[in-house]
Design an enzyme around this catalytic site. Structure first.
Site: not given
Ligand code: CP
Ligand code: NVA
Length: 299
Positions: A102, A217, A285, A132, A257, A129
């Site tokens: 990340r 988001d 996830r 996700q 998310c 991402h």
């Protein structure tokens, strides 16, 4: 050897297969079935940004699979003291079986993957991402069935999550409306790549009308903290609230998310309300990334 740096590293068929496998792995886990295909295997996780879900889901998934995960932060590794990415990638991949990264610039994970001898997974970059989206698409399928032909509306920033939704729209063949302020559109390269499946509609009400899934988001992503105040002003008309949910289809779902800021990008009554599937989305996830680890590491 395969890397997972963006969703488009999967074919459409592989993506759909992986989602079905995630649903099956979830069922097995809930039934208490022991399945350890990664015994003695190690996932190294490099986090240059904060995380709750990504870290816990990968770490838990590796343990459930009989393996182990290492949490590596720049505060404690030589990567944080300037050791070149190329050298870190060579060394970590000589010991671990898979590496999750990340980070900020997407070019950093591309460089890392270039020098890694084991699969590299993108745990979020400034651009995308993809992990996700595995979880989000699993949650949609579990609640409503096939997403092909449906209309999804992305509300807010044309950011990393939005870019991965654009990839998903193309791979799973749904229509993606993107509603954002003029200065916050997705990057042109993503628009070019997915133009057959997306439409930018600046009016949020028009964009959400008749939608099957509303997604948003945070307004300021990690690394944009100093823009928080100006973004609060710019994004105010793009809050997902009861009024916006009302123009969507009656059985529309709401996703985020997480982490979420109630009262900013979404109101509490929406995220904690009947349309919201954010807790399934977060839990997935774990299951979806187990399916990904199996896909990348088990012959
Ligand atoms: N959604 C997500 O990636 O959460 P974390 O930042 O907590 O990992
Ligand atoms: N767009 C957000 C997603 C967090 C999971 C960020 O990059 O901070």
């Amino acid at each position: 050897m395969r890397h997972f740096l963006t969703l488009t590293d999967l074919s459409s068929a592989e993506f759909k297969q992986l989602l079905q496998r995630a649903i099956e792995l979830k069922r097995m886990q809930k039934a208490g079935e022991i399945y350890e295909p990664l015994k003695n295997r190690v996932l190294a996780m490099v986090f240059e940004k904060s995380s709750t879900r990504t870290r816990v889901s990968f770490e838990t998934g590796m343990v459930q699979f009989g393996g182990h995960a290492l949490f590596l932060s720049p505060r404690d590794t030589q990567l944080g003291r300037g050791e070149p990415i190329e050298d870190s990638a060579r060394v970590l991949s000589s010991m671990a079986d898979c590496i999750m990264v990340r980070t900020f610039e997407h070019s950093k994970i591309e460089l890392f993957a270039q020098y890694s001898s084991v699969p590299v997974i993108n745990g979020l970059t400034d651009d995308v991402h993809p992990c996700q989206l595995l979880a989000d698409m699993q949650a949609y399928i579990e609640s409503r069935g096939d997403i092909a032909g449906k209309t999804v509306t992305w509300v807010g920033d044309g950011n990393n999550m939005c870019h991965s939704y654009m990839h998903a729209a193309k791979l799973l063949d749904f229509k993606l409306n993107i509603t954002c302020p003029e200065n916050y559109t997705p990057a042109q390269s993503f628009i070019d790549e997915t133009s057959s499946h997306i439409e930018i509609i600046h009016d949020p009400v028009a964009a959400c009308t008749g939608s099957d899934l509303i997604v948003t988001d945070v307004w300021a992503s990690m690394g944009q903290e100093e823009e928080q105040l100006s973004r609060e002003k710019d994004f105010a008309p793009y809050q997902v609230n009861a009024g916006l949910m009302q123009v969507a289809n009656p059985d529309a779902l709401f996703m985020h998310c997480l982490p979420a800021h109630r009262g900013e990008e979404v109101t509490a009554d929406v995220i904690d309300g009947e349309h919201s599937v954010v807790w399934d989305e977060a839990e997935n996830r774990l299951h979806a990334q187990k399916a990904l680890l199996e896909f990348l590491l088990v012959e």
